[in-house]
Design a protein around this motif. Structure first.
Motif, PDB file in Angstrom:
ATOM      1  N   PHE A 114       0.810  -1.214   0.000  1.00  0.00           N
ATOM      2  CA  PHE A 114       0.000   0.000   0.000  1.00  0.00           C
ATOM      3  C   PHE A 114       0.851   1.277   0.000  1.00  0.00           C
ATOM      4  CE2 PHE A 114      -2.915  -2.963   2.465  1.00  0.00           C
ATOM      5  CZ  PHE A 114      -3.606  -3.350   1.327  1.00  0.00           C
ATOM      6  N   THR A 115       1.849   1.328   0.862  1.00  0.00           N
ATOM      7  CA  THR A 115       2.686   2.542   0.967  1.00  0.00           C
ATOM      8  C   THR A 115       4.181   2.242   0.877  1.00  0.00           C
ATOM      9  OG1 THR A 115       2.877   2.404   3.373  1.00  0.00           O
ATOM     10  CG2 THR A 115       0.953   3.592   2.486  1.00  0.00           C
ATOM     11  N   GLY A 116       4.530   0.964   0.749  1.00  0.00           N
ATOM     12  CA  GLY A 116       5.940   0.591   0.777  1.00  0.00           C
ATOM     13  C   GLY A 116       6.410   0.193   2.170  1.00  0.00           C
ATOM     14  N   LYS A 117       5.590   0.445   3.170  1.00  0.00           N
ATOM     15  CA  LYS A 117       5.902   0.058   4.546  1.00  0.00           C
ATOM     16  C   LYS A 117       5.133  -1.213   4.894  1.00  0.00           C
ATOM     17  CE  LYS A 117       8.266   3.845   5.585  1.00  0.00           C
ATOM     18  NZ  LYS A 117       9.702   3.815   5.998  1.00  0.00           N
ATOM     19  N   SER A 118       5.790  -2.114   5.646  1.00  0.00           N
ATOM     20  CA  SER A 118       5.165  -3.391   5.971  1.00  0.00           C
ATOM     21  C   SER A 118       5.127  -3.622   7.474  1.00  0.00           C
ATOM     22  CB  SER A 118       5.946  -4.531   5.308  1.00  0.00           C
ATOM     23  OG  SER A 118       7.223  -4.664   5.922  1.00  0.00           O
ATOM     24  N   LEU A 119       4.362  -4.608   7.893  1.00  0.00           N
ATOM     25  CA  LEU A 119       4.276  -4.947   9.311  1.00  0.00           C
ATOM     26  C   LEU A 119       5.642  -5.272   9.904  1.00  0.00           C
ATOM     27  CD1 LEU A 119       1.044  -7.111   9.130  1.00  0.00           C
ATOM     28  CD2 LEU A 119       1.307  -5.049  10.521  1.00  0.00           C
ATOM     29  N   GLY A 120       6.467  -5.943   9.127  1.00  0.00           N
ATOM     30  CA  GLY A 120       7.789  -6.307   9.617  1.00  0.00           C
ATOM     31  C   GLY A 120       8.694  -5.125   9.876  1.00  0.00           C
ATOM     32  N   ASP A 121       8.382  -3.971   9.296  1.00  0.00           N
ATOM     33  CA  ASP A 121       9.180  -2.770   9.550  1.00  0.00           C
ATOM     34  C   ASP A 121       8.948  -2.218  10.944  1.00  0.00           C
ATOM     35  OD1 ASP A 121      10.203  -2.779   6.945  1.00  0.00           O
ATOM     36  OD2 ASP A 121       8.549  -1.546   6.183  1.00  0.00           O
TER      37      ASP A 121
END
Length: 215
Positions: free
Chosen positions: A166-173
């Protein structure tokens, strides 16, 4: 397997204090079932934040919904300040289709305002997938209402948040062996809009996740 009895008892006492409808319960069960079937070995904080996102994006309905674009002029200026002047906001007020076509034109893979893409690819689902490009990513560009299908909406919710689509950011970040950032995780979906609220929901969901079974 998650202790569903404890989960529902605890979350009903925190985020559903006025009562949980059957459809809300079914939506929560669907998300838990998908997690247990596809991602059970992953970080439980991921599940908590996914649940919180669905809770926030659907207005606690926990079912796929279509974006409500029936804004008055003040709401338009607050929500889409970059796309409407005060005079334009007055002219577009309470005209959802025209609002969508203007607000989402020439971005997110959409064509111009006249193309109608803004309305066709308005937010839908458990996470409000928006824009032609995102619908294409999930293979539903030709059938955008498929984003309201329970199974499709759940798949999009998890895939987009886990893989950062969606934005390039993920839960793992934001949730890993070194980091736990409940507020910052809002960047997975929508910059930092209502970040502290979603963080609060996520912590409540996290506290409801237990694997202890009653004897």
């Amino acid at each position: 397997m998650i202790n569903h009895t404890f989960f529902f008892y605890h979350i009903a006492d925190t985020l559903f204090k006025t009562g949980m409808s059957p459809s809300q319960g079914e939506g929560l069960e669907a998300i838990l079932a998908y997690w247990e079937g596809q991602h059970a070995q992953s970080d439980d904080r991921w599940l908590a934040y996914v649940l919180a996102t669905a809770y926030h994006e659907t207005g606690a309905a926990m079912q796929p919904v279509s974006e409500n674009l029936n804004y008055g002029a003040p709401g338009l200026l607050k929500t889409f300040p970059r796309y409407f002047t005060p005079a334009e906001a007055a002219a577009y007020a309470r005209k959802p289709e025209k609002i969508a076509n203007r607000a989402y034109a020439n971005r997110l893979g959409n064509g111009n305002e006249a193309s109608g893409d803004g309305w066709t690819f308005r937010g839908r689902g458990l996470v409000q997938i928006t824009g032609r490009a995102n619908y294409r990513t999930y293979g539903i560009e030709q059938t955008p209402d498929a984003a309201l299908d329970d199974a499709t909406a759940t798949r999009i919710l998890f895939d987009g948040m886990i893989h950062g689509r969606f934005t390039g950011k993920s839960l793992g970040d934001f949730f890993n062996d070194r980091t736990e950032d409940w507020s910052g995780a809002r960047q997975i979906i929508n910059r930092m809009d209502r970040a502290d609220d979603v963080a609060r929901y996520a912590r409540a969901f996290y506290a409801s996740i237990s694997y202890t079974k009653a004897a």
